[in-house]
Design a protein around this motif. Sequence first.
Motif, short mmCIF file in Angstrom:
data_model
loop_
_atom_site.label_atom_id
_atom_site.label_comp_id
_atom_site.label_asym_id
_atom_site.label_seq_id
_atom_site.Cartn_x
_atom_site.Cartn_y
_atom_site.Cartn_z
N THR A 152 0.84 -1.20 0.00
CA THR A 152 0.00 0.00 0.00
C THR A 152 0.87 1.25 0.00
OG1 THR A 152 -1.69 -1.21 1.23
CG2 THR A 152 -1.86 1.19 1.23
N GLN A 153 1.93 1.25 0.82
CA GLN A 153 2.84 2.40 0.86
C GLN A 153 3.59 2.55 -0.46
OE1 GLN A 153 4.92 0.98 4.33
NE2 GLN A 153 4.13 2.67 5.59
N LEU A 154 4.01 1.42 -1.04
CA LEU A 154 4.69 1.47 -2.33
C LEU A 154 3.78 2.07 -3.39
CD1 LEU A 154 6.58 -1.93 -2.56
CD2 LEU A 154 7.58 0.32 -2.90
N LEU A 155 2.54 1.62 -3.40
CA LEU A 155 1.58 2.12 -4.37
C LEU A 155 1.40 3.63 -4.24
CD1 LEU A 155 -0.34 1.16 -6.59
CD2 LEU A 155 -2.07 0.80 -4.85
N ALA A 156 1.26 4.10 -3.00
CA ALA A 156 1.11 5.54 -2.76
C ALA A 156 2.36 6.31 -3.19
CB ALA A 156 0.81 5.79 -1.29
N GLU A 157 3.53 5.77 -2.87
CA GLU A 157 4.78 6.46 -3.21
C GLU A 157 4.98 6.53 -4.72
OE1 GLU A 157 9.51 6.04 -2.34
OE2 GLU A 157 8.09 5.74 -0.70
N LEU A 158 4.70 5.44 -5.41
CA LEU A 158 4.88 5.44 -6.86
C LEU A 158 3.85 6.31 -7.55
CD1 LEU A 158 5.90 1.72 -7.43
CD2 LEU A 158 7.37 3.73 -7.38
N LYS A 159 2.65 6.43 -6.99
CA LYS A 159 1.65 7.34 -7.55
C LYS A 159 2.08 8.79 -7.35
CE LYS A 159 -2.53 4.63 -7.71
NZ LYS A 159 -3.94 4.51 -7.32
N ASN A 160 2.81 9.07 -6.27
CA ASN A 160 3.32 10.42 -6.04
C ASN A 160 4.34 10.81 -7.09
OD1 ASN A 160 1.75 10.84 -3.80
ND2 ASN A 160 3.35 10.28 -2.33
N GLU A 161 4.95 9.82 -7.72
CA GLU A 161 5.91 10.09 -8.79
C GLU A 161 5.21 10.24 -10.13
OE1 GLU A 161 9.11 7.29 -8.94
OE2 GLU A 161 9.40 7.32 -6.79
N GLU A 162 3.88 10.41 -10.09
CA GLU A 162 3.06 10.58 -11.29
C GLU A 162 3.13 9.38 -12.22
OE1 GLU A 162 3.83 14.36 -13.09
OE2 GLU A 162 3.58 15.43 -11.22
N LEU A 163 3.22 8.22 -11.62
CA LEU A 163 3.18 6.98 -12.40
C LEU A 163 1.83 6.32 -12.18
CD1 LEU A 163 6.67 5.59 -11.39
CD2 LEU A 163 6.07 6.66 -13.54
N SER A 164 1.35 5.65 -13.17
CA SER A 164 0.05 4.98 -13.01
C SER A 164 0.27 3.57 -12.46
CB SER A 164 -0.68 4.92 -14.35
OG SER A 164 0.13 4.28 -15.31
N ALA A 165 0.48 3.52 -11.15
CA ALA A 165 0.73 2.25 -10.48
C ALA A 165 -0.58 1.60 -10.08
CB ALA A 165 1.59 2.48 -9.24
N ASP A 166 -0.59 0.28 -10.09
CA ASP A 166 -1.72 -0.46 -9.53
C ASP A 166 -1.16 -1.68 -8.81
OD1 ASP A 166 -1.15 -2.41 -11.44
OD2 ASP A 166 -2.81 -1.88 -12.73
N GLU A 167 -2.02 -2.36 -8.06
CA GLU A 167 -1.58 -3.48 -7.25
C GLU A 167 -0.97 -4.60 -8.09
OE1 GLU A 167 -4.55 -4.78 -4.46
OE2 GLU A 167 -5.08 -2.72 -4.00
N THR A 168 -1.49 -4.79 -9.29
CA THR A 168 -0.95 -5.83 -10.17
C THR A 168 0.49 -5.54 -10.54
OG1 THR A 168 -3.16 -6.19 -11.06
CG2 THR A 168 -1.33 -7.07 -12.33
N GLN A 169 0.77 -4.27 -10.85
CA GLN A 169 2.14 -3.89 -11.22
C GLN A 169 3.09 -4.05 -10.05
OE1 GLN A 169 3.09 -2.96 -14.44
NE2 GLN A 169 5.08 -3.38 -13.53
N ILE A 170 2.64 -3.69 -8.85
CA ILE A 170 3.47 -3.87 -7.65
C ILE A 170 3.77 -5.34 -7.45
CG2 ILE A 170 3.51 -3.64 -5.12
CD1 ILE A 170 3.72 -0.94 -6.51
#
Length: 106
Positions: free
Chosen positions: A44-62
């Motif tokens: 969850t923290q990884l997802l939030a951090e990568l979204k802060n980098e303006e990347l379209s992250a989702d749980e599948t990608q993580i």
Amino acid sequence: MLAETARAGLDRTRQMLLAETLDPHTWAARMLLAMAETPSITSTQLLAELKNEELSADETQISRSGRALVERGLAIKTRHGREVSWRTSPRGAAVVRSLQQRMQAQ
């Protein structure tokens, strides 16, 4: 004894190759860098951090990138109930140092 020495040499060579070939702009590299900054970071923290980098992250990608890092021996995945946490392995920490040096040189 000789086999152990040879295996250690191959591990170091593999580690150096991974460090040199891992593109710092990939999901896997960004995850690895985040794991190094925040030990035991959750998905969850990884997802939030990568979204802060303006990347379209989702749980599948993580999950996919994390699995690739675990298979390469660069990360360790731990499950606590439904929560998954990630941390770098010793090999992963060495790759992080190399990635950081390469990124600073650019």
